[in-house]
Motif scaffolding. Sequence first.
Motif, PDB file in Angstrom:
ATOM      1  N   ARG A 111       0.845  -1.210   0.000  1.00  9.00           N
ATOM      2  CA  ARG A 111       0.000   0.000   0.000  1.00  9.00           C
ATOM      3  C   ARG A 111       0.868   1.244   0.000  1.00  9.00           C
ATOM      4  NH1 ARG A 111      -3.056  -2.694   4.425  1.00  9.00           N
ATOM      5  NH2 ARG A 111      -2.178  -1.070   5.718  1.00  9.00           N
ATOM      6  N   ASP A 112       1.924   1.222   0.810  1.00  9.77           N
ATOM      7  CA  ASP A 112       2.839   2.364   0.859  1.00  9.77           C
ATOM      8  C   ASP A 112       3.529   2.575  -0.489  1.00  9.77           C
ATOM      9  OD1 ASP A 112       2.185   2.729   3.528  1.00  9.77           O
ATOM     10  OD2 ASP A 112       4.049   1.827   4.286  1.00  9.77           O
ATOM     11  N   LYS A 113       3.946   1.492  -1.120  1.00 14.15           N
ATOM     12  CA  LYS A 113       4.675   1.576  -2.388  1.00 14.15           C
ATOM     13  C   LYS A 113       3.877   2.300  -3.462  1.00 14.15           C
ATOM     14  CE  LYS A 113       7.103  -1.249  -5.800  1.00 14.15           C
ATOM     15  NZ  LYS A 113       6.669  -0.486  -6.953  1.00 14.15           N
ATOM     16  N   ILE A 114       2.550   2.050  -3.504  1.00 13.52           N
ATOM     17  CA  ILE A 114       1.753   2.652  -4.578  1.00 13.52           C
ATOM     18  C   ILE A 114       0.896   3.824  -4.087  1.00 13.52           C
ATOM     19  CG2 ILE A 114       1.761   0.519  -5.921  1.00 13.52           C
ATOM     20  CD1 ILE A 114      -1.243   0.209  -5.134  1.00 13.52           C
ATOM     21  N   GLY A 115       1.094   4.233  -2.842  1.00 16.83           N
ATOM     22  CA  GLY A 115       0.365   5.380  -2.318  1.00 16.83           C
ATOM     23  C   GLY A 115      -1.108   5.125  -2.066  1.00 16.83           C
ATOM     24  N   LEU A 116      -1.437   3.901  -1.678  1.00 16.82           N
ATOM     25  CA  LEU A 116      -2.833   3.521  -1.456  1.00 16.82           C
ATOM     26  C   LEU A 116      -3.261   3.886  -0.042  1.00 16.82           C
ATOM     27  CD1 LEU A 116      -4.695   2.028  -3.465  1.00 16.82           C
ATOM     28  CD2 LEU A 116      -4.187  -0.056  -2.234  1.00 16.82           C
ATOM     29  N   THR A 117      -4.367   4.600   0.078  1.00 11.99           N
ATOM     30  CA  THR A 117      -4.867   4.973   1.404  1.00 11.99           C
ATOM     31  C   THR A 117      -6.264   4.414   1.603  1.00 11.99           C
ATOM     32  OG1 THR A 117      -5.528   7.139   0.552  1.00 11.99           O
ATOM     33  CG2 THR A 117      -3.387   7.010   1.665  1.00 11.99           C
ATOM     34  N   ASP A 118      -7.292   5.182   1.319  1.00 15.75           N
ATOM     35  CA  ASP A 118      -8.650   4.749   1.635  1.00 15.75           C
ATOM     36  C   ASP A 118      -9.443   4.206   0.449  1.00 15.75           C
ATOM     37  OD1 ASP A 118      -8.813   7.211   0.429  1.00 15.75           O
ATOM     38  OD2 ASP A 118     -10.307   8.011   1.802  1.00 15.75           O
ATOM     39  N   SER A 119      -8.901   4.280  -0.770  1.00 17.12           N
ATOM     40  CA  SER A 119      -9.585   3.671  -1.915  1.00 17.12           C
ATOM     41  C   SER A 119      -8.565   3.182  -2.926  1.00 17.12           C
ATOM     42  CB  SER A 119     -10.582   4.646  -2.552  1.00 17.12           C
ATOM     43  OG  SER A 119      -9.930   5.775  -3.052  1.00 17.12           O
ATOM     44  N   ALA A 120      -8.995   2.175  -3.695  1.00 21.87           N
ATOM     45  CA  ALA A 120      -8.154   1.560  -4.722  1.00 21.87           C
ATOM     46  C   ALA A 120      -8.915   1.567  -6.039  1.00 21.87           C
ATOM     47  CB  ALA A 120      -7.801   0.129  -4.335  1.00 21.87           C
ATOM     48  N   PHE A 121      -8.183   1.741  -7.129  1.00 20.67           N
ATOM     49  CA  PHE A 121      -8.788   1.720  -8.454  1.00 20.67           C
ATOM     50  C   PHE A 121      -8.292   0.483  -9.183  1.00 20.67           C
ATOM     51  CE2 PHE A 121      -8.965   2.915 -12.977  1.00 20.67           C
ATOM     52  CZ  PHE A 121     -10.317   3.163 -13.069  1.00 20.67           C
ATOM     53  N   PHE A 122      -9.219  -0.405  -9.540  1.00 16.03           N
ATOM     54  CA  PHE A 122      -8.909  -1.604 -10.317  1.00 16.03           C
ATOM     55  C   PHE A 122      -9.181  -1.307 -11.782  1.00 16.03           C
ATOM     56  CE2 PHE A 122     -10.153  -3.545  -6.240  1.00 16.03           C
ATOM     57  CZ  PHE A 122      -9.137  -4.460  -6.062  1.00 16.03           C
ATOM     58  N   ILE A 123      -8.241  -1.667 -12.644  1.00 16.44           N
ATOM     59  CA  ILE A 123      -8.487  -1.565 -14.079  1.00 16.44           C
ATOM     60  C   ILE A 123      -7.935  -2.812 -14.755  1.00 16.44           C
ATOM     61  CG2 ILE A 123      -6.417  -0.177 -14.543  1.00 16.44           C
ATOM     62  CD1 ILE A 123      -8.381   1.207 -16.741  1.00 16.44           C
ATOM     63  N   SER A 124      -8.736  -3.337 -15.644  1.00 13.82           N
ATOM     64  CA  SER A 124      -8.379  -4.572 -16.331  1.00 13.82           C
ATOM     65  C   SER A 124      -7.266  -4.344 -17.340  1.00 13.82           C
ATOM     66  CB  SER A 124      -9.609  -5.118 -17.058  1.00 13.82           C
ATOM     67  OG  SER A 124     -10.633  -5.366 -16.135  1.00 13.82           O
ATOM     68  N   ALA A 125      -6.423  -5.353 -17.469  1.00 15.90           N
ATOM     69  CA  ALA A 125      -5.349  -5.349 -18.455  1.00 15.90           C
ATOM     70  C   ALA A 125      -5.332  -6.703 -19.161  1.00 15.90           C
ATOM     71  CB  ALA A 125      -4.015  -5.045 -17.801  1.00 15.90           C
ATOM     72  N   GLY A 126      -6.524  -7.223 -19.478  1.00 22.32           N
ATOM     73  CA  GLY A 126      -6.615  -8.501 -20.177  1.00 22.32           C
ATOM     74  C   GLY A 126      -6.315  -9.665 -19.266  1.00 22.32           C
ATOM     75  N   GLU A 127      -5.066 -10.117 -19.265  1.00 20.88           N
ATOM     76  CA  GLU A 127      -4.700 -11.284 -18.452  1.00 20.88           C
ATOM     77  C   GLU A 127      -4.352 -10.927 -17.022  1.00 20.88           C
ATOM     78  OE1 GLU A 127       0.016 -11.649 -19.630  1.00 20.88           O
ATOM     79  OE2 GLU A 127      -1.420 -12.984 -20.560  1.00 20.88           O
ATOM     80  N   SER A 128      -4.370  -9.646 -16.690  1.00 14.20           N
ATOM     81  CA  SER A 128      -4.095  -9.235 -15.318  1.00 14.20           C
ATOM     82  C   SER A 128      -5.021  -8.095 -14.933  1.00 14.20           C
ATOM     83  CB  SER A 128      -2.627  -8.809 -15.162  1.00 14.20           C
ATOM     84  OG  SER A 128      -2.375  -7.634 -15.905  1.00 14.20           O
ATOM     85  N   LEU A 129      -4.959  -7.767 -13.662  1.00 15.65           N
ATOM     86  CA  LEU A 129      -5.778  -6.701 -13.099  1.00 15.65           C
ATOM     87  C   LEU A 129      -4.819  -5.757 -12.392  1.00 15.65           C
ATOM     88  CD1 LEU A 129      -8.766  -5.881 -12.587  1.00 15.65           C
ATOM     89  CD2 LEU A 129      -8.663  -7.271 -10.516  1.00 15.65           C
ATOM     90  N   LYS A 130      -4.849  -4.482 -12.758  1.00 15.96           N
ATOM     91  CA  LYS A 130      -3.954  -3.513 -12.135  1.00 15.96           C
ATOM     92  C   LYS A 130      -4.685  -2.810 -11.000  1.00 15.96           C
ATOM     93  CE  LYS A 130      -1.101  -2.690 -16.177  1.00 15.96           C
ATOM     94  NZ  LYS A 130      -0.569  -1.695 -17.114  1.00 15.96           N
ATOM     95  N   VAL A 131      -3.931  -2.548  -9.926  1.00 15.39           N
ATOM     96  CA  VAL A 131      -4.459  -1.833  -8.769  1.00 15.39           C
ATOM     97  C   VAL A 131      -3.641  -0.557  -8.605  1.00 15.39           C
ATOM     98  CG1 VAL A 131      -4.961  -1.924  -6.306  1.00 15.39           C
ATOM     99  CG2 VAL A 131      -5.001  -4.033  -7.649  1.00 15.39           C
ATOM    100  N   TRP A 132      -4.335   0.568  -8.621  1.00 17.85           N
ATOM    101  CA  TRP A 132      -3.714   1.883  -8.493  1.00 17.85           C
ATOM    102  C   TRP A 132      -4.355   2.642  -7.346  1.00 17.85           C
ATOM    103  CZ3 TRP A 132      -0.169   3.948 -12.097  1.00 17.85           C
ATOM    104  CH2 TRP A 132      -0.003   3.238 -13.286  1.00 17.85           C
ATOM    105  N   SER A 133      -3.646   3.634  -6.832  1.00 18.73           N
ATOM    106  CA  SER A 133      -4.327   4.645  -6.035  1.00 18.73           C
ATOM    107  C   SER A 133      -5.061   5.488  -7.084  1.00 18.73           C
ATOM    108  CB  SER A 133      -3.334   5.500  -5.248  1.00 18.73           C
ATOM    109  OG  SER A 133      -2.638   6.385  -6.113  1.00 18.73           O
ATOM    110  N   PRO A 134      -6.255   5.983  -6.794  1.00 19.04           N
ATOM    111  CA  PRO A 134      -6.974   6.788  -7.795  1.00 19.04           C
ATOM    112  C   PRO A 134      -6.150   7.969  -8.310  1.00 19.04           C
ATOM    113  CG  PRO A 134      -8.466   6.160  -6.047  1.00 19.04           C
ATOM    114  CD  PRO A 134      -7.075   5.750  -5.607  1.00 19.04           C
ATOM    115  N   GLU A 135      -5.357   8.589  -7.434  1.00 18.00           N
ATOM    116  CA  GLU A 135      -4.547   9.739  -7.841  1.00 18.00           C
ATOM    117  C   GLU A 135      -3.446   9.338  -8.820  1.00 18.00           C
ATOM    118  OE1 GLU A 135      -6.553  10.114  -4.077  1.00 18.00           O
ATOM    119  OE2 GLU A 135      -4.921   8.731  -4.573  1.00 18.00           O
TER     120      GLU A 135
END
Length: 169
Positions: A111-135
Amino acid sequence: MARNRFRGSEEVKVDAKGRVSIPAKFRRVFESCDSDWEAGKRPQLVIVFGTRDWKHLQLYTMQAMGEIDEQISQLPRGSAERNLLENIYYGHAEETEIDNDGRLVLPQKLRDKIGLTDSAFFISAGESLKVWSPENYEAQESALEDLVPNFEPGADPLSLLATAQKAEG
């Protein structure tokens, strides 16, 4: 080989313990691509957190990870390419599972590495699923326009496939 792919995106809450609910449409892909999964069991997956410049996590199904493992094992031992891929997909990765409530626990260091706090943004990448901080996702989305500088505004994005096919041929 045909297989399920991730499609879509969704923003979800992250609780104080780092738990995120995996949307049902994404859980179904993890389940169907885990040969050991059956009703009542927890689907397995691999979280790849990558090198220090990655601002997202990449969630792979067991099937997709098996295919990556096979491709890496075909590279010459000791080659720079194999060393890099082993470092990312083995050394900077963790096997985990989705709990019985459909949640995934993201460790604090990730969570610290990607700056994740109170929400996560999932976006599909075909064979994988990426998780980002919304920002971080918003910043990355803006930068995507620079990746294809000759792409005309309003042009059909599928025209890029024809360009890729010409380059292969």
